[in-house]
Design an enzyme around this catalytic site. Structure first.
Site, short mmCIF file in Angstrom:
data_model
loop_
_atom_site.label_atom_id
_atom_site.label_comp_id
_atom_site.label_asym_id
_atom_site.label_seq_id
_atom_site.Cartn_x
_atom_site.Cartn_y
_atom_site.Cartn_z
N LYS A 265 -20.32 32.15 -11.35
CA LYS A 265 -20.39 30.95 -12.18
C LYS A 265 -21.82 30.38 -12.18
O LYS A 265 -22.37 30.09 -13.23
CB LYS A 265 -19.42 29.86 -11.67
CG LYS A 265 -17.96 30.31 -11.62
CD LYS A 265 -17.04 29.22 -11.12
CE LYS A 265 -17.29 28.78 -9.69
NZ LYS A 265 -17.04 29.81 -8.65
N ARG B 254 -25.77 30.47 2.79
CA ARG B 254 -24.88 29.30 2.91
C ARG B 254 -23.95 29.46 4.11
O ARG B 254 -23.44 30.56 4.36
CB ARG B 254 -24.06 29.13 1.63
CG ARG B 254 -24.78 28.30 0.60
CD ARG B 254 -24.11 28.27 -0.74
NE ARG B 254 -22.67 28.07 -0.76
CZ ARG B 254 -21.96 27.99 -1.87
NH1 ARG B 254 -22.57 28.08 -3.06
NH2 ARG B 254 -20.66 27.83 -1.82
N ARG C 53 -25.45 37.08 -0.64
CA ARG C 53 -26.03 36.00 -1.44
C ARG C 53 -27.09 35.23 -0.66
O ARG C 53 -26.92 34.93 0.52
CB ARG C 53 -24.95 35.03 -1.90
CG ARG C 53 -25.56 33.79 -2.57
CD ARG C 53 -24.58 33.03 -3.37
NE ARG C 53 -23.55 32.39 -2.55
CZ ARG C 53 -22.59 31.64 -3.06
NH1 ARG C 53 -22.53 31.46 -4.37
NH2 ARG C 53 -21.68 31.11 -2.29
N ARG D 226 -11.74 30.39 1.49
CA ARG D 226 -12.06 29.83 0.17
C ARG D 226 -11.28 30.56 -0.93
O ARG D 226 -10.85 29.96 -1.91
CB ARG D 226 -13.57 29.93 -0.09
CG ARG D 226 -14.38 28.92 0.72
CD ARG D 226 -15.84 29.28 0.80
NE ARG D 226 -16.50 29.26 -0.49
CZ ARG D 226 -17.66 29.89 -0.74
NH1 ARG D 226 -18.26 30.58 0.22
NH2 ARG D 226 -18.20 29.82 -1.92
N ARG E 251 -11.21 21.84 -10.22
CA ARG E 251 -10.72 22.85 -9.28
C ARG E 251 -9.28 22.62 -8.92
O ARG E 251 -8.70 23.42 -8.18
CB ARG E 251 -11.54 22.73 -8.00
CG ARG E 251 -12.48 23.88 -7.77
CD ARG E 251 -13.27 23.47 -6.55
NE ARG E 251 -13.81 24.55 -5.83
CZ ARG E 251 -15.08 24.95 -5.96
NH1 ARG E 251 -15.87 24.40 -6.84
NH2 ARG E 251 -15.52 25.92 -5.20
P1 AP5 Z 1 -22.80 32.98 -7.75
O1 AP5 Z 1 -23.30 32.90 -9.15
O2 AP5 Z 1 -23.51 32.20 -6.70
O3 AP5 Z 1 -21.22 32.69 -7.72
P2 AP5 Z 1 -20.43 31.33 -7.88
O4 AP5 Z 1 -19.22 31.65 -8.69
O5 AP5 Z 1 -21.31 30.22 -8.38
O6 AP5 Z 1 -20.02 31.12 -6.35
P3 AP5 Z 1 -19.97 29.84 -5.42
O7 AP5 Z 1 -19.72 30.37 -4.01
O8 AP5 Z 1 -21.16 28.95 -5.57
O9 AP5 Z 1 -18.72 29.14 -5.93
P4 AP5 Z 1 -17.81 28.23 -5.20
O10 AP5 Z 1 -17.00 27.79 -6.34
O11 AP5 Z 1 -17.05 28.72 -4.04
O12 AP5 Z 1 -18.81 27.19 -4.48
P5 AP5 Z 1 -19.26 25.73 -4.87
O13 AP5 Z 1 -20.71 25.63 -4.54
O14 AP5 Z 1 -18.81 25.33 -6.22
O15 AP5 Z 1 -22.77 34.55 -7.34
C1 AP5 Z 1 -22.40 34.96 -6.04
C2 AP5 Z 1 -23.30 36.14 -5.59
O16 AP5 Z 1 -23.02 37.28 -6.41
C3 AP5 Z 1 -24.81 35.87 -5.77
O17 AP5 Z 1 -25.51 36.48 -4.72
C4 AP5 Z 1 -25.16 36.53 -7.12
O18 AP5 Z 1 -26.52 36.97 -7.15
C5 AP5 Z 1 -24.18 37.70 -7.15
N1 AP5 Z 1 -23.71 38.02 -8.50
C6 AP5 Z 1 -23.39 37.13 -9.50
N2 AP5 Z 1 -22.95 37.80 -10.58
C7 AP5 Z 1 -22.96 39.13 -10.25
C8 AP5 Z 1 -22.60 40.32 -10.97
N3 AP5 Z 1 -22.12 40.30 -12.23
N4 AP5 Z 1 -22.75 41.52 -10.31
C9 AP5 Z 1 -23.21 41.57 -9.03
N5 AP5 Z 1 -23.59 40.47 -8.32
C10 AP5 Z 1 -23.45 39.26 -8.92
O19 AP5 Z 1 -18.41 24.85 -3.82
C11 AP5 Z 1 -18.69 24.85 -2.45
C12 AP5 Z 1 -17.76 23.87 -1.75
O20 AP5 Z 1 -17.97 22.53 -2.26
C13 AP5 Z 1 -16.26 24.12 -1.93
O21 AP5 Z 1 -15.77 25.08 -1.02
C14 AP5 Z 1 -15.70 22.71 -1.70
O22 AP5 Z 1 -15.66 22.40 -0.33
C15 AP5 Z 1 -16.74 21.82 -2.37
N6 AP5 Z 1 -16.45 21.57 -3.79
C16 AP5 Z 1 -17.24 21.92 -4.85
N7 AP5 Z 1 -16.67 21.55 -6.00
C17 AP5 Z 1 -15.49 20.96 -5.67
C18 AP5 Z 1 -14.43 20.39 -6.44
N8 AP5 Z 1 -14.48 20.35 -7.79
N9 AP5 Z 1 -13.37 19.90 -5.78
C19 AP5 Z 1 -13.30 19.91 -4.43
N10 AP5 Z 1 -14.26 20.45 -3.64
C20 AP5 Z 1 -15.34 20.96 -4.25
#
Ligand code: AP5
Length: 218
Positions: free
Chosen positions: A13, A156, A123, A167, A88
């Site tokens: 994402k 991270r 990552r 997760r 979410r």
């Molecule tokens: P990346 O693009 O970083 O993936 P992402 O989907 O953004 O993953 P996140 O881990 O950031 O998502 P998340 O939803 O768990 O975390 P968030 O920060 O929102 O890609 C991942 C890796 O793969 C990278 O190394 C990239 O280079 C590689 N890659 C990408 N595309 C690729 C491809 N096509 N092929 C190969 N490699 C690829 O949330 C973190 C925490 O915050 C949550 O756990 C929660 O505690 C809290 N939080 C955040 N939002 C909320 C909410 N709305 N409600 C409640 N808690 C929340």
């Protein structure tokens, strides 16, 4: 353009959000980045959410809904925005609707759980900007350094294998009901319904990007 990107942790994402926001000149609203900034600043919000995030659980709905509603009111969101990591849960999605915030498209990026573990272990992120790299699939030009600032990249704390598995469980239990929620909304085809797409995120970054631009009408 008002877009929501849905998908499991590590689905890509954040990676695709950067491309889309640049392409459509809209801000990326990443709740994860906003919360990590609060943790880094050691603000009251950061102190409240630090342990929850490290465990891989979700931050309470009321906290996150307030944060996003405030952010969307800012001037730079007038022409659109991309929501990355929000909503979410069903109460979060409902809160967006209740606030009268209309959307153009909701897109799920689908990736198998086994691939997620591999992606997140490699990552590396630039904390200040949210720029994302992968040691093998999307390396920075200088290993361990951000391409634009040259500052160090970090791993991270919630990218450790056990936390990633938790997760993923949380995603399957609490976030996947949103897929049906938005698919049903799109099927109603009333004026305010966003389009709903589900795309294969197991492809290369560039291929996923091309699919997204094609679907969004570019
Ligand atoms: P990346 O693009 O970083 O993936 P992402 O989907 O953004 O993953 P996140 O881990 O950031 O998502 P998340 O939803 O768990 O975390 P968030 O920060 O929102 O890609 C991942 C890796 O793969 C990278 O190394 C990239 O280079 C590689 N890659 C990408 N595309 C690729 C491809 N096509 N092929 C190969 N490699 C690829 O949330 C973190 C925490 O915050 C949550 O756990 C929660 O505690 C809290 N939080 C955040 N939002 C909320 C909410 N709305 N409600 C409640 N808690 C929340």
């Amino acid at each position: 353009m008002r877009i929501i990107l849905l998908g499991s942790p590590g689905a890509g994402k954040g990676t695709q959000a950067k491309f889309l926001c640049e392409h459509y000149c809209i801000p990326q609203i990443s709740t994860g980045d906003m919360l990590r900034a609060a943790v880094q600043a050691n603000s009251p919000l950061g102190q409240q959410v630090q342990a929850i995030m490290a465990s891989g659980a979700l931050v309470p709905d009321e906290v996150i809904i307030k944060l996003v509603k405030q952010r969307i009111l800012e001037q730079d969101c007038q022409q659109g925005f991309l929501l990355d990591g929000f909503p979410r849960t069903l109460p979060q999605a409902q809160a967006l609707m209740d606030a009268g915030i209309s959307l153009d498209a909701v897109i799920e990026i689908r990736v198998a759980d086994e691939i997620i573990i591999q992606r997140l272990s490699g990552r590396r992120v630039h904390l200040t900007s949210g720029r994302v790299y992968h040691q093998d699939f999307h390396p920075s030009r200088i290993p361990g350094r951000d391409d634009e600032t040259g500052e160090p990249l970090i791993q991270r704390i919630d990218d450790q294998a056990d936390t990633v598995r938790h997760r993923l469980d949380v995603y399957h239990q609490q976030t996947t009901p949103l897929l049906k929620f938005y698919a049903d909304l799109a099927a109603e085809q009333v004026a305010a319904s966003p389009q709903f797409f589900s795309i294969d995120g197991n492809q290369a970054v560039e291929q996923v990007r091309a699919t997204l631009l094609q679907l969004l009408g570019d």
